[in-house]
Design an enzyme around this catalytic site. Structure first.
Site, PDB file in Angstrom:
ATOM      1  N   ASP A 154     -32.825  -1.899 -16.758  1.00 52.10           N
ATOM      2  CA  ASP A 154     -33.642  -0.724 -17.097  1.00 52.10           C
ATOM      3  C   ASP A 154     -33.101  -0.037 -18.339  1.00 52.10           C
ATOM      4  OD1 ASP A 154     -35.626  -0.878 -15.262  1.00 52.10           O
ATOM      5  OD2 ASP A 154     -34.771   0.559 -13.852  1.00 52.10           O
TER       6      ASP A 154
ATOM      7  N   ASP B 177     -40.842  -6.021  -8.420  1.00 54.16           N
ATOM      8  CA  ASP B 177     -39.701  -5.100  -8.442  1.00 54.16           C
ATOM      9  C   ASP B 177     -39.095  -4.937  -7.050  1.00 54.16           C
ATOM     10  OD1 ASP B 177     -37.947  -3.267  -9.553  1.00 54.16           O
ATOM     11  OD2 ASP B 177     -39.511  -2.123 -10.573  1.00 54.16           O
TER      12      ASP B 177
HETATM   13  C1  GLA Z   1     -37.809  -0.080 -11.828  1.00 50.21           C
HETATM   14  C2  GLA Z   1     -38.034  -1.054 -12.954  1.00 50.21           C
HETATM   15  C3  GLA Z   1     -38.673  -0.340 -14.123  1.00 50.21           C
HETATM   16  C4  GLA Z   1     -39.977   0.270 -13.688  1.00 50.21           C
HETATM   17  C5  GLA Z   1     -39.749   1.208 -12.523  1.00 50.21           C
HETATM   18  C6  GLA Z   1     -41.054   1.700 -11.947  1.00 50.21           C
HETATM   19  O1  GLA Z   1     -36.831   0.839 -12.134  1.00 50.21           O
HETATM   20  O2  GLA Z   1     -36.852  -1.674 -13.327  1.00 50.21           O
HETATM   21  O3  GLA Z   1     -38.866  -1.214 -15.200  1.00 50.21           O
HETATM   22  O4  GLA Z   1     -40.854  -0.752 -13.336  1.00 50.21           O
HETATM   23  O5  GLA Z   1     -39.026   0.570 -11.483  1.00 50.21           O
HETATM   24  O6  GLA Z   1     -40.866   2.510 -10.858  1.00 50.21           O
END
Ligand code: GLA
Length: 729
Positions: free
Chosen positions: A545, A475
Site C-alpha cells: 500500500d 484483497d
Molecule cells: C487495501 C488495499 C488498497 C485498497 C484498500 C481498499 O488496503 O491494499 O489498495 O484496495 O484496501 O480498502
C-alpha cells in the site's frame, strides 16, 4: 533421467541444469543429506557420508554406534528417537507418545510431476520425480517424499504426504515440507520482515546457535515475515558466493526454523507452522503438506533470484496472463477513496482513454452501502446510490471509451454491519464464549466451511456475470483471530487454519475454471500475502500500500529476491505521497512503477498538461520496455538497504541483445564521487549502443570498468535516469 539411484552406495542424485542435489540411504534407513550446490558430474559422492562416533549422540539399540541420527544431516528427521534437533515430523500415536521414527521403505523414479491435491504447486510435464516412502514401523504411518526437477529450470521442488496405514487414529502435530541440512552452520541467514506499508525489509545476520524461528500465525503469509529465506556463505555478496534459497509455496501460517547445533552444523525446516496446526488422521486418511522450492547458486543472491524467477515464470504461474503484457490500469483508490460515483469514474475513464491507459479499476466502496470501511463486506451487490444503473451501465460506458474494466473484492471478509452477517452470524471464525477480535471493523468468514466458500463464489459470479469485468483485485485486510469453526468437532479445531487456506485456494480454482481469461491481482493490505502459493492462482500481487517511489525501491528490491518483476503490482501515484508525504519527480515514479506491472493510482482529472505529456510518454515506454522487464533477467546492482544514496538495477533480455539500466538517486550526496556502475549479465564480446546518445560501449568495458553514470542536471533527492542499450547490429 535427471535423477539417478546408485544402488551400490544407496545414493540418490538429482541434477538440474546447473545444480546437483545428493542424498544417501544410510544403513539404518535414514536419508542422509550429502550435497546441494553447483552441478557435479560423476564423482565419489559417497565420500561425503561421514558417520562418526560422538558422545551423547544416541544410536538404535544393538546397532552400529556410528549410526546416531543426531549428527547426520538428513532429508526427513524424526522426533524423540535419537535426533534432538528440530524435527521434520511429529506424530502423536494412539498410545499418547510423540516418538516418530521414519525409515526408508521404498522409492521410485518417474517422468512427470504429480499435482498436489487442493494445493498450489509447480507443474510441467518436462520433469522427473523421485518418490521416497518412509515408514514409522510402530504406527504404520507412511511419509511420501517427492523431489522433482525440471529439464529447463534450476530448482528442486519438494513436498511430503503423510498416510495413516495403521489401524488406529493418530494426530499429526508437525509435518515440515522441506528439511535442508548443512554440514557447517558458519553461514548467514537472510530473511524479510516487515509491516503494513513497509513489507519485506531485508535482514542478514550470522546464523545463531540454537533454534531461531521466523513464522506467521496470522492465517496469511503476512506483512510481518515472508515464507522464504536464504542461507549464504559469510562472504557471499549480491553477485558472488554460494547462496541457497527456499520458498514455501503456501499462503497461510508457516514456520522457518533454523538450528545451528552442538557440532556447528545447521538444520533448516520449512513448513506449516506446527504451533497452530494439528491434523487428525483416521486409519486410511492422508495429509498433503505444501510444496517448497529450493535454489542454489554460486553467483550470490542475484544467481539465486534468477533461478527462482525463471522457475516461477515457467512452472508456477498458470494464469493465461502470465506471459501477456498486462493492461495499463488506473485504480481509483488513491484518487477518490470511497468518494466516487458513476460520473466521477467516467471522468477518470475519459482522461485515461485519451492518455492511452487501458483499464479502469474500481476499488473498494462499490457495494452494499459502503461509504466508509466499517460496513457491507459480504454484501456483494451494487451500491445504487453511487452507481445508478449498476455495473452494467458503468462498464458498458467504460468499454465504449475503449477501456477494460476491473473490480475490487474482499471475498474472505464480512462486516458486522452487513446483511450477510445478520443472516449468518455463525459464518465467521469465532469461539463461542470468547469475545471476537475485529480488524478494520471486520470479521473473517469461516472459509474452512464448504458452504461459505460456495456462497461467496455464487455472489462473485453474479457480479462478474452482470457486466464485462476483465480483472479483479482480491484483497484481504485483516488477519485471523479466535480461529475455530463451530461446525468442526473439538478434536479437529486445530485444523481450521489450514482448512481455511484450502477454502481460499478452492475459491480461486472455481473462479479460474469459470473465468479462465479473468486477470486477478492478489492483495492483502498491499503485500501481506505475497507468496509463491498465491502466484499459482494470480499472476500479480499488489506489492505494498506504500506507493512512494523511494520506499518502493526497498520493497521491490527485496521482493525481487524471490519473485520476478512481472508479479509485482506497482503504480505511479500522486504527490505529496499519501503514505509518506514525500514529493518525487513524475519521471522517477514511472521508472519505479515500470519495474513492476505498471499503472496509475491518482486522479487523472487533476493532472497538469506537463503531467499528461509525461503519462503519454510513460505509456509508450511501457509498451516498449515491458516485454524486456517482464521476461528478462534482473540484476540488482546496488541495494537500497546498504546504500542510502542510490539504487541501481538492470534487466537484460534473455538473448542479451538489449538491456535497461535504471538509476534512482534516493538521497543526494553533495559533492559525491563520480560513479561508474559495473553491469552484469550482458555479453562481454558484443557492442552495445546507448539509445539516448548513440554512444557505443563494449560489453567487456561495461562489465569490467563499468558504465560512467552522468551527473544529474538538477541534483536533488529522488531524481532518476534510465538508459536503454541495444546490441550493435
Ligand atoms: C487495501 C488495499 C488498497 C485498497 C484498500 C481498499 O488496503 O491494499 O489498495 O484496495 O484496501 O480498502
Amino acid at each position: 533421467m535427471a535423477i539417478s539411484f546408485d544402488r551400490e552406495n544407496g545414493i540418490f542424485k538429482l541434477d538440474t541444469i546447473n545444480t546437483t542435489y545428493v542424498f544417501k540411504l544410510d544403513p539404518n534407513g535414514r536419508l542422509a543429506h550429502l550435497y546441494y550446490g553447483e552441478r557435479i558430474g560423476a564423482a565419489n559422492l559417497n565420500d561425503l557420508y561421514r558417520p562418526q562416533l560422538r558422545s551423547f549422540c544416541p544410536y538404535p539399540e544393538g546397532l552400529d554406534p556410528l549410526a546416531s541420527p543426531d549428527m547426520l544431516p538428513q532429508e526427513f528427521a524424526g522426533f524423540g528417537a535419537g535426533d534432538y534437533r528440530v524435527a521434520s515430523v511429529i506424530v502423536r500415536n494412539a498410545d499418547g507418545d510423540d516418538v516418530t521414527d521414519p525409515r526408508y521403505a521404498a522409492h521410485k523414479i518417474f517422468r512427470g510431476k504429480p499435482a498436489l491435491d487442493g494445493l498450489p504447486a509447480t507443474f510441467g510435464g518436462n520433469a522427473d520425480t523421485l518418490e521416497v516412502t518412509m515408514t514409522d514401523r510402530k504406527t504404520g504411518m507412511d511419509f511420501i517424499l517427492l523431489f522433482s526437477v525440471f529439464d529447463d529450470a534450476d530448482v528442486v521442488a519438494r513436498s511430503v504426504r503423510a498416510v495413516n496405514r495403521g489401524d488406529r487414529p493418530v494426530r499429526l502435530r508437525k509435518l515440515a515440507s522441506c528439511t535442508l541440512d548443512f554440514a557447517s552452520g558458519d553461514l548467514d541467514f537472510i530473511h524479510l520482515w516487515g509491516t503494513h506499508t513497509r513489507e519485506r525489509c531485508f535482514e542478514r545476520r550470522e546464523m545463531l546457535h540454537g533454534i531461531q524461528k521466523i513464522s506467521s500465525q496470522r492465517g496469511l503469509s503476512s506483512h510481518q515475515h515472508s515464507p522464504n529465506f536464504a542461507v549464504a556463505e559469510r562472504s557471499a555478496t549480491e553477485s558472488s558466493g554460494l547462496v541457497w534459497g527456499v520458498e514455501f509455496v503456501y499462503s497461510g501460517n508457516f514456520a522457518i526454523e533454523t538450528e545451528r547445533d552442538q557440532f556447528d552444523a545447521l538444520r533448516t525446516q520449512t513448513g506449516i507452522d506446527p504451533e497452530t496446526f494439528e491434523w487428525l488422521l483416521e486409519p486410511g486418511e492422508s495429509f498433503q503438506a505444501p510444496e517448497a522450492l529450493l535454489a542454489a547458486s554460486t553467483d550470490g543472491l542475484d544467481g539465486m533470484s534468477l533461478r527462482f524467477h525463471d522457475a516461477i515464470r515457467n512452472h508456477l504461474l498458470r494464469s493465461v496472463w502470465k506471459d501477456r503484457k498486462r493492461p495499463i490500469l488506473v485504480n481509483n483508490w488513491e484518487a477518490t477513496y470511497f468518494n466516487f460515483n458513476t460520473g466521477k469514474l467516467l471522468d477518470i475513464a475519459r482522461d485515461a482513454a485519451e492518455l492511452g491507459i487501458e483499464m479502469l479499476v474500481l476499488d473498494d466502496g462499490w457495494f452494499g452501502r459502503r461509504d466508509i470501511d466499517n460496513n457491507s463486506l459480504g454484501d456483494w451487490f451494487v451500491y445504487e446510490k453511487k452507481l445508478p444503473g449498476g455495473l452494467g451501465h458503468l462498464v458498458s460506458e467504460v468499454n465504449k471509451l475503449g477501456l477494460k474494466f476491473g473490480l475490487w473484492f474482499e471475498p474472505e471478509m464480512v462486516s458486522r454491519d452487513s446483511e450477510l452477517f445478520r443472516a449468518h452470524p455463525d459464518w465467521c471464525l469465532q469461539i463461542p464464549g470468547r469475545t471476537r477480535s475485529e480488524g478494520r471493523w471486520q470479521l473473517v468468514l469461516d472459509f474452512s466451511r464448504g458452504e461459505v466458500v460456495d456462497y461467496i463464489f455464487k455472489e462473485m459470479c453474479a457480479v462478474l456475470d452482470s457486466a464485462n469485468i476483465e480483472y479483479i483485485k482480491w484483497d484481504a485486510n485483516r488477519h485471523l483471530t479466535e480461529v475455530s469453526s463451530v461446525v468442526l468437532p473439538p478434536e479437529r479445531r486445530k485444523e481450521v487454519f489450514h482448512r481455511y487456506m484450502l477454502g481460499v485456494y478452492r475459491l480461486h480454482e472455481m473462479l479460474i475454471a469459470r473465468y479462465p481469461e479473468l486477470l486477478i491481482e492478489g492483495c492483502s493490505g498491499g503485500g501481506g500475502r505475497f507468496d509463491a502459493g498465491m502466484l499459482y492462482y494470480v499472476p500479480q500481487i499488489w506489492t505494498s500500500d506504500n506507493s512512494d517511489a523511494i520506499e518502493r525501491l526497498k520493497i521491490q528490491y527485496s521482493t525481487s529476491l524471490f519473485f520476478p518483476c512481472s508479479t509485482m503490482g506497482a503504480h505511479v501515484s500522486d504527490v505529496p505521497n499519501h503514505q509518506t508525504g514525500r514529493t518525487t519527480p513524475f519521471f522517477t515514479r514511472g521508472v519505479v512503477a515500470m519495474a513492476g506491472t505498471f499503472g496509475y493510482e491518482l486522479d487523472l482529472n487533476k493532472m497538469t498538461e506537463d503531467e499528461r505529456t509525461m503519462i503519454r510518454t510513460q505509456v509508450a515506454e511501457y509498451h516498449k520496455f515491458n516485454p524486456l522487464v517482464a521476461g528478462g533477467d534482473l540484476h540488482r546492482l546496488t541495494s537500497p538497504f546498504d546504500d542510502p544514496h542510490q539504487t541501481i538495477w538492470m534487466t537484460v533480455a534473455k538473448d542479451k541483445s538489449e538491456f535497461l539500466l535504471n538509476y534512482v538517486q534516493s538521497r543526494v550526496l553533495p559533492c559525491g564521487p563520480q560513479l561508474s556502475v559495473r553491469l552484469r549479465g550482458i555479453d562481454e564480446k558484443r557492442t552495445y549502443v546507448n539509445s539516448a546518445d548513440g554512444k557505443k560501449y563494449s560489453g567487456e568495458f561495461l562489465m569490467k570498468a563499468g558504465f560512467p553514470l552522468p551527473p544529474f542536471s538538477w541534483n536533488s533527492d529522488g531524481e532518476s535516469m534510465r538508459f536503454h542499450f541495444t546490441e550493435e547490429k
